[in-house]
Scaffold this motif. Structure first.
Motif, PDB file in Angstrom:
ATOM      1  N   ASN A  93      51.079  45.640  38.915  1.00  0.00           N
ATOM      2  CA  ASN A  93      50.717  46.466  40.061  1.00  0.00           C
ATOM      3  C   ASN A  93      49.237  46.830  40.066  1.00  0.00           C
ATOM      4  O   ASN A  93      48.858  47.950  40.441  1.00  0.00           O
ATOM      5  CB  ASN A  93      51.565  47.749  40.086  1.00  0.00           C
ATOM      6  CG  ASN A  93      52.976  47.524  40.607  1.00  0.00           C
ATOM      7  OD1 ASN A  93      53.534  48.371  41.278  1.00  0.00           O
ATOM      8  ND2 ASN A  93      53.547  46.367  40.328  1.00  0.00           N
ATOM      9  N   VAL A 110      55.586  42.507  42.340  1.00  0.00           N
ATOM     10  CA  VAL A 110      55.150  43.904  42.452  1.00  0.00           C
ATOM     11  C   VAL A 110      56.360  44.838  42.402  1.00  0.00           C
ATOM     12  O   VAL A 110      56.349  45.862  41.709  1.00  0.00           O
ATOM     13  CB  VAL A 110      54.357  44.107  43.756  1.00  0.00           C
ATOM     14  CG1 VAL A 110      54.164  45.595  44.047  1.00  0.00           C
ATOM     15  CG2 VAL A 110      53.008  43.410  43.663  1.00  0.00           C
ATOM     16  N   GLY A 155      42.961  48.832  40.683  1.00  0.00           N
ATOM     17  CA  GLY A 155      42.509  47.736  41.521  1.00  0.00           C
ATOM     18  C   GLY A 155      41.343  48.056  42.425  1.00  0.00           C
ATOM     19  O   GLY A 155      40.838  47.173  43.124  1.00  0.00           O
ATOM     20  N   ALA A 214      50.447  48.502  44.286  1.00  0.00           N
ATOM     21  CA  ALA A 214      49.986  47.181  43.899  1.00  0.00           C
ATOM     22  C   ALA A 214      48.524  46.952  44.256  1.00  0.00           C
ATOM     23  O   ALA A 214      47.748  46.516  43.427  1.00  0.00           O
ATOM     24  CB  ALA A 214      50.842  46.106  44.550  1.00  0.00           C
ATOM     25  N   GLY A 215      48.116  47.214  45.487  1.00  0.00           N
ATOM     26  CA  GLY A 215      46.705  47.122  45.838  1.00  0.00           C
ATOM     27  C   GLY A 215      46.272  45.841  46.510  1.00  0.00           C
ATOM     28  O   GLY A 215      45.139  45.750  46.974  1.00  0.00           O
ATOM     29  N   PHE A 216      47.133  44.804  46.565  1.00  0.00           N
ATOM     30  CA  PHE A 216      46.779  43.617  47.331  1.00  0.00           C
ATOM     31  C   PHE A 216      46.889  43.934  48.821  1.00  0.00           C
ATOM     32  O   PHE A 216      47.676  44.785  49.230  1.00  0.00           O
ATOM     33  CB  PHE A 216      47.722  42.451  47.007  1.00  0.00           C
ATOM     34  CG  PHE A 216      47.592  41.924  45.610  1.00  0.00           C
ATOM     35  CD1 PHE A 216      46.492  41.174  45.239  1.00  0.00           C
ATOM     36  CD2 PHE A 216      48.573  42.179  44.663  1.00  0.00           C
ATOM     37  CE1 PHE A 216      46.364  40.685  43.944  1.00  0.00           C
ATOM     38  CE2 PHE A 216      48.459  41.692  43.368  1.00  0.00           C
ATOM     39  CZ  PHE A 216      47.357  40.947  43.011  1.00  0.00           C
ATOM     40  N   ASN A 217      46.117  43.222  49.622  1.00  0.00           N
ATOM     41  CA  ASN A 217      46.258  43.382  51.065  1.00  0.00           C
ATOM     42  C   ASN A 217      46.122  42.020  51.746  1.00  0.00           C
ATOM     43  O   ASN A 217      45.250  41.225  51.395  1.00  0.00           O
ATOM     44  CB  ASN A 217      45.225  44.350  51.620  1.00  0.00           C
ATOM     45  CG  ASN A 217      43.794  43.877  51.432  1.00  0.00           C
ATOM     46  OD1 ASN A 217      43.244  44.001  50.325  1.00  0.00           O
ATOM     47  ND2 ASN A 217      43.189  43.353  52.477  1.00  0.00           N
ATOM     48  N   SER A 243      40.999  39.671  49.022  1.00  0.00           N
ATOM     49  CA  SER A 243      42.345  39.809  48.449  1.00  0.00           C
ATOM     50  C   SER A 243      43.248  38.680  48.956  1.00  0.00           C
ATOM     51  O   SER A 243      42.896  37.507  48.822  1.00  0.00           O
ATOM     52  CB  SER A 243      42.921  41.191  48.780  1.00  0.00           C
ATOM     53  OG  SER A 243      44.099  41.439  48.039  1.00  0.00           O
ATOM     54  N   SER A 276      42.002  40.845  42.473  1.00  0.00           N
ATOM     55  CA  SER A 276      42.119  39.491  42.992  1.00  0.00           C
ATOM     56  C   SER A 276      40.820  38.733  42.777  1.00  0.00           C
ATOM     57  O   SER A 276      39.731  39.332  42.750  1.00  0.00           O
ATOM     58  CB  SER A 276      42.467  39.509  44.483  1.00  0.00           C
ATOM     59  OG  SER A 276      42.485  38.197  45.021  1.00  0.00           O
ATOM     60  N   GLY A 298      46.488  44.798  41.489  1.00  0.00           N
ATOM     61  CA  GLY A 298      45.817  44.536  42.753  1.00  0.00           C
ATOM     62  C   GLY A 298      44.468  43.862  42.638  1.00  0.00           C
ATOM     63  O   GLY A 298      43.810  43.618  43.655  1.00  0.00           O
ATOM     64  N   LEU A 320      44.319  50.018  47.086  1.00  0.00           N
ATOM     65  CA  LEU A 320      44.018  49.721  48.482  1.00  0.00           C
ATOM     66  C   LEU A 320      42.801  50.538  48.915  1.00  0.00           C
ATOM     67  O   LEU A 320      42.583  51.646  48.430  1.00  0.00           O
ATOM     68  CB  LEU A 320      45.213  50.048  49.373  1.00  0.00           C
ATOM     69  CG  LEU A 320      46.463  49.190  49.183  1.00  0.00           C
ATOM     70  CD1 LEU A 320      47.607  49.710  50.036  1.00  0.00           C
ATOM     71  CD2 LEU A 320      46.181  47.727  49.523  1.00  0.00           C
ATOM     72  N   MET A 326      53.076  46.779  49.134  1.00  0.00           N
ATOM     73  CA  MET A 326      51.846  47.068  48.395  1.00  0.00           C
ATOM     74  C   MET A 326      51.576  48.552  48.132  1.00  0.00           C
ATOM     75  O   MET A 326      51.032  48.894  47.078  1.00  0.00           O
ATOM     76  CB  MET A 326      50.645  46.440  49.104  1.00  0.00           C
ATOM     77  CG  MET A 326      50.659  44.921  49.079  1.00  0.00           C
ATOM     78  SD  MET A 326      50.872  44.240  47.399  1.00  0.00           S
ATOM     79  CE  MET A 326      52.430  43.380  47.571  1.00  0.00           C
TER      80      MET A 326
END
Length: 434
Positions: A159, A186, A44, A267-270, A168, A163, A161, A381, A263
């Motif tokens: 996972n 996730v 991600g 996963a990498g989303f924030n 994100s 977007s 991430g 992330l 995360m």
């Protein structure tokens, strides 16, 4: 290794096409390679904004790389063999068993079909929920909502991430109808496919003795503990930070704290800006990312079972016990050795990459350590420095993502090609430790 490298090269070639970018100009080779590795390794990290730089062809290519990378190159090949040939060859079964990290030969067929069912169910359900939410609550037409929902559902369950929003999930930080389903997906993808197969077997044994395996107990217990630790850390360290949680009410702080605690499972989303977080929060996130999620799933890191085994080794040594026990079973010496090898190799790679990036860039230690840990653990992330790294720095992250996806122990085994046996043993002597 060869199959994964072939997938990366194919993705790099597709992303290098002029039609893959919004401007119609071919992407730089380093940009195409970095994005392909990041997508195939379900990391991600990005050097260019996904929705602003890549065209629909580029975004679909990224999505397919995420899906294939998350499902597993060998698992996908096995599914194709089952569909087309109706039979599973011994060679393919062995390869897939290796990819699944410890699944016995007789369980390969059941595991792969279980992987397929679980993937379709979770991705389909999440796509429906996200599509309806974006369509009904936000200014998106149905087809844009459907495309956005499918993209984020595949990215979340695997996972990855990635977007379609440049910030994100920060724009939806206080919307539980988006952040909670993504977080649950996730967790479902990161806990590991063998756990879902075991749940299915457990539910079918009605009236029979039903027992959880040691792997399931360690994975579930350690995952829950790390989630609670992460939640407590984020709430404690960021509660009054005006740049992150400070302006939110209690409900919103709990929601964003839960989302960010999930995360680092890779996963990498924030939903909060990591570049504005306290240094202590970044260090806690480094630790959570390095540990990662469950084995044989879409998560990266050294895995929660590896970390649990190391904790049990320390506990046994402190108590003076000659063997390591877990959940009513004795762990083999091979398991202990493998966990130690994976952890130390991983730590060495992350620290070496951190030192290299500190040498060639002017970023701070906490920023670089966060970036290298995120790359190796295939999290995604970032504090926002990825696009500002020189090409050499980006290639270091490419190497970390590649190795982090296939696993240090798998890489070492592939390079060694075979196990060597000693013809003799030397006399035993014990050095002073400590």
């Amino acid at each position: 290794m060869v199959a994964f490298a072939a997938l990366v090269l194919l993705g790099t070639g597709l992303l290098s096409l002029p039609q893959a970018t919004e401007t119609g100009e071919p992407a730089a080779p380093a940009t195409a390679l970095f994005t392909a590795v990041s997508a195939a390794s379900v990391t991600g990290l990005v050097v260019e904004d996904t929705s602003g730089y890549w065209s629909v062809l580029g975004e679909v290519t990224i999505l397919l790389l995420i899906q294939v990378g998350g499902f597993g190159v060998m698992a996908l090949a096995t599914v194709l063999a089952l569909v087309v040939g109706r039979r599973l060859g011994l060679r393919m079964a062995v390869y897939t068993g290796t990819e699944a990290k410890g699944v016995s030969l007789g369980e390969v067929r059941q595991l792969v079909t279980g992987v397929l069912y679980v993937t379709l169910v979770f991705e389909g359900a999440l796509a429906v929920l996200l599509t309806l939410r974006w369509w009904l609550a936000y200014d998106l037409n149905f087809f844009s909502s459907l495309y956005t929902g499918i993209f984020h559902s595949i990215s979340a369950f695997n996972n990855a991430g990635f977007s379609l929003y440049s910030d994100s999930m920060e724009g939806f930080a206080t919307d539980p109808w988006i952040t909670v389903p993504i977080a649950l997906a996730v967790i479902a993808g990161g806990i590991g496919f063998p756990i879902w197969v075991e749940l299915w077997r457990f539910s079918r044994k009605r009236g029979e003795a039903r027992h959880w395996s040691v792997h399931a107990k360690l994975t579930a217990g350690m995952s829950a503990a790390l989630l609670l630790i992460g939640l407590a850390a984020f709430l404690t360290l960021e509660w009054n930070n005006p740049a992150t949680m400070g302006a939110l009410n209690v409900r919103e702080k709990l929601l964003t704290g839960f989302f960010q605690a999930v995360m680092p499972r890779t996963a990498g989303f924030n939903s909060l800006d990591f570049g504005a977080m306290n240094t202590q929060t970044l260090l806690v996130t480094d630790i959570l990312m390095f540990i990662g999620g469950g084995s044989a799933g879409t998560a990266g890191g050294i895995k929660v079972t590896t970390f649990a085994v190391l904790m049990l080794v320390i506990y046994s040594n402190v108590r003076g016990e000659p063997t390591v026990h877990a959940a009513g079973r004795r762990l083999s010496q091979a398991t202990v050795s493998q966990a130690t090898t994976v952890a130390l190799l991983s730590l060495g790679l992350v620290l070496s990459a951190t030192l290299a990036l500190m040498t060639i860039t002017s970023f701070t230690l906490d920023q670089i350590l966060f970036e290298t840990t995120s790359a190796f653990a295939t999290v995604g992330l970032s504090t926002g420095i990825t696009g500002d790294l020189p090409v050499l720095g980006q290639m270091i992250l490419v190497f970390l993502m590649f190795v982090g996806r296939i696993g240090p122990i798998t890489l070492a085994s592939a390079l060694a090609m075979r196990r060597r046996s000693r013809a003799y043993e030397l006399p035993e002597e014990r050095p002073i430790v400590g």
